[in-house]
Write an enzyme that holds these catalytic residues in place. Sequence first.
Site, PDB file in Angstrom:
ATOM      1  N   ASN A   1      36.642  27.075  28.646  1.00  0.00           N
ATOM      2  CA  ASN A   1      36.258  25.965  29.538  1.00  0.00           C
ATOM      3  C   ASN A   1      36.529  26.294  31.012  1.00  0.00           C
ATOM      4  O   ASN A   1      36.389  25.434  31.871  1.00  0.00           O
ATOM      5  CB  ASN A   1      36.978  24.667  29.147  1.00  0.00           C
ATOM      6  CG  ASN A   1      38.462  24.703  29.472  1.00  0.00           C
ATOM      7  OD1 ASN A   1      39.006  25.773  29.766  1.00  0.00           O
ATOM      8  ND2 ASN A   1      39.119  23.564  29.427  1.00  0.00           N
TER       9      ASN A   1
ATOM     10  N   TYR B   1      55.538  24.142  24.968  1.00  0.00           N
ATOM     11  CA  TYR B   1      54.598  25.261  24.801  1.00  0.00           C
ATOM     12  C   TYR B   1      54.937  26.025  23.513  1.00  0.00           C
ATOM     13  O   TYR B   1      54.071  26.230  22.648  1.00  0.00           O
ATOM     14  CB  TYR B   1      54.657  26.193  26.020  1.00  0.00           C
ATOM     15  CG  TYR B   1      53.970  27.512  25.797  1.00  0.00           C
ATOM     16  CD1 TYR B   1      52.594  27.577  25.583  1.00  0.00           C
ATOM     17  CD2 TYR B   1      54.696  28.707  25.779  1.00  0.00           C
ATOM     18  CE1 TYR B   1      51.961  28.794  25.359  1.00  0.00           C
ATOM     19  CE2 TYR B   1      54.075  29.925  25.563  1.00  0.00           C
ATOM     20  CZ  TYR B   1      52.711  29.968  25.345  1.00  0.00           C
ATOM     21  OH  TYR B   1      52.087  31.167  25.120  1.00  0.00           O
TER      22      TYR B   1
HETATM   23  P1  NAD Z   1      45.011  32.554  30.506  1.00  0.00           P
HETATM   24  O1  NAD Z   1      45.335  31.212  31.076  1.00  0.00           O
HETATM   25  O2  NAD Z   1      44.536  33.617  31.413  1.00  0.00           O
HETATM   26  O3  NAD Z   1      43.997  32.423  29.307  1.00  0.00           O
HETATM   27  C1  NAD Z   1      43.787  31.234  28.586  1.00  0.00           C
HETATM   28  C2  NAD Z   1      42.286  30.980  28.558  1.00  0.00           C
HETATM   29  O4  NAD Z   1      42.068  29.791  27.780  1.00  0.00           O
HETATM   30  C3  NAD Z   1      41.699  30.720  29.948  1.00  0.00           C
HETATM   31  O5  NAD Z   1      40.526  31.478  30.124  1.00  0.00           O
HETATM   32  C4  NAD Z   1      41.408  29.230  29.942  1.00  0.00           C
HETATM   33  O6  NAD Z   1      40.320  28.888  30.788  1.00  0.00           O
HETATM   34  C5  NAD Z   1      41.130  28.984  28.477  1.00  0.00           C
HETATM   35  N1  NAD Z   1      41.362  27.593  28.104  1.00  0.00           N
HETATM   36  C6  NAD Z   1      42.421  26.815  28.409  1.00  0.00           C
HETATM   37  N2  NAD Z   1      42.250  25.578  27.921  1.00  0.00           N
HETATM   38  C7  NAD Z   1      41.046  25.582  27.275  1.00  0.00           C
HETATM   39  C8  NAD Z   1      40.319  24.599  26.580  1.00  0.00           C
HETATM   40  N3  NAD Z   1      40.781  23.347  26.442  1.00  0.00           N
HETATM   41  N4  NAD Z   1      39.124  24.931  26.052  1.00  0.00           N
HETATM   42  C9  NAD Z   1      38.613  26.194  26.190  1.00  0.00           C
HETATM   43  N5  NAD Z   1      39.284  27.161  26.849  1.00  0.00           N
HETATM   44  C10 NAD Z   1      40.485  26.855  27.384  1.00  0.00           C
HETATM   45  O7  NAD Z   1      46.372  33.009  29.773  1.00  0.00           O
HETATM   46  P2  NAD Z   1      46.709  34.347  28.986  1.00  0.00           P
HETATM   47  O8  NAD Z   1      48.008  34.806  29.508  1.00  0.00           O
HETATM   48  O9  NAD Z   1      45.561  35.271  28.986  1.00  0.00           O
HETATM   49  O10 NAD Z   1      46.958  33.796  27.509  1.00  0.00           O
HETATM   50  C11 NAD Z   1      46.058  34.029  26.429  1.00  0.00           C
HETATM   51  C12 NAD Z   1      46.755  33.608  25.139  1.00  0.00           C
HETATM   52  O11 NAD Z   1      47.893  34.420  24.903  1.00  0.00           O
HETATM   53  C13 NAD Z   1      47.257  32.166  25.156  1.00  0.00           C
HETATM   54  O12 NAD Z   1      47.042  31.596  23.883  1.00  0.00           O
HETATM   55  C14 NAD Z   1      48.733  32.328  25.415  1.00  0.00           C
HETATM   56  O13 NAD Z   1      49.485  31.240  24.909  1.00  0.00           O
HETATM   57  C15 NAD Z   1      49.028  33.610  24.681  1.00  0.00           C
HETATM   58  N6  NAD Z   1      50.220  34.327  25.149  1.00  0.00           N
HETATM   59  C16 NAD Z   1      50.262  34.830  26.416  1.00  0.00           C
HETATM   60  C17 NAD Z   1      51.396  35.533  26.812  1.00  0.00           C
HETATM   61  C18 NAD Z   1      51.496  36.159  28.183  1.00  0.00           C
HETATM   62  O14 NAD Z   1      52.518  36.791  28.479  1.00  0.00           O
HETATM   63  N7  NAD Z   1      50.518  36.029  29.063  1.00  0.00           N
HETATM   64  C19 NAD Z   1      52.486  35.682  25.950  1.00  0.00           C
HETATM   65  C20 NAD Z   1      52.403  35.124  24.675  1.00  0.00           C
HETATM   66  C21 NAD Z   1      51.260  34.469  24.277  1.00  0.00           C
END
Ligand code: NAD
Length: 311
Positions: free
Chosen positions: A34, A145
């Site tokens: 989104n 979270y």
């Molecule tokens: P990010 O915010 O860059 O990516 C999340 C994506 O989800 C974004 O593109 C956002 O636009 C999309 N999104 C959010 N809400 C949405 C919705 N309601 N509908 C559709 N799309 C939606 O963050 P990231 O760091 O790339 O994280 C990706 C995944 O990895 C997440 O699930 C996060 O919890 C998990 N994660 C990340 C880390 C880290 O260190 N970055 C660690 C553990 C887990």
Amino acid sequence: MPERILVTGGAGFIGSHIVDAFLTAGHEVIVVDNLHTGHRENVNLAARFYELDIRDADGLMRLMLAEKPTAISHQAALADVRGSLREPALYATVNVVGTINILEAARAAGTVRKLLFASTGGAIYGNAEELPATEACPPHPLDPYGSSKLSSEHFIDNYRHNYGLDYCILRYANVYGPRQDPRGEAGVVAIFTGAMLEGRPTVINGDGTQQRDFLYVGDVARANVRAVEQGQGICNLGTGVPTDINTIFRELARLTEYEQPERHGPAKQGEAYAVYLDAGRAGRELDWQATVSLTDGLSRTVDFFAGQQGQ
Ligand code: NAD
């Protein structure tokens, strides 16, 4: 065998690298995002992109029935610990109900063989009793979270039990690398790098001796590619190596030639002091281990942000 893979959150930091890796491996990719924190320009042009919110159950259902994916890599989420403390109900809606919407749409489509889920090793173990934490450590999230991710894991397991939907849950350590948001609240490497390259002051929370497990994003993408092919259950993804925040600051300061003094602010309340992960199970299930060293990963990250600044 080539799969048709739906990547939710594929316009985000980690999701966009996963999309690239799936395409390189010869799979067909459909992206749902989104654009809340994601960016259209992150999405590989070889993927089909749908701007859609995972809270839109009907929209997801229509998309899943039309696209008939054979696998899903579910990355979309609100992913910031502090944001979740401010808006716990929103985090539950997007992260938990959004995951349920995806599971329900997958069940209706009947074409999905396997679901991969981006969970968190950093926020699920809390103050782990043993380090490095294994998947056998009792989960004890300290914030909404982490709770939303643990709850989603349980729903995913319900769908295997009741409907035979195979899954691999990947509990990521602290992921860093190109395309992470330097203006976000989470992601210390991107925040420090962005500030240092622009010569802005930046602050280390607390005394900086907190330890985390820093994992390069390319290693996470590679694990997703493996997990489509093989592996079951829950796997930690990490290096197993603890690195403190002061070390990250100093290493990035060296790489960016940042000369401002090291400044410390108040510690963030409620944060676990040390989290690093044992990824032995990922070694056995996925034949995976982290390959990019911290020095190499940080230098690739600095090069990326410096290149962006130059544009
Ligand atoms: P990010 O915010 O860059 O990516 C999340 C994506 O989800 C974004 O593109 C956002 O636009 C999309 N999104 C959010 N809400 C949405 C919705 N309601 N509908 C559709 N799309 C939606 O963050 P990231 O760091 O790339 O994280 C990706 C995944 O990895 C997440 O699930 C996060 O919890 C998990 N994660 C990340 C880390 C880290 O260190 N970055 C660690 C553990 C887990």
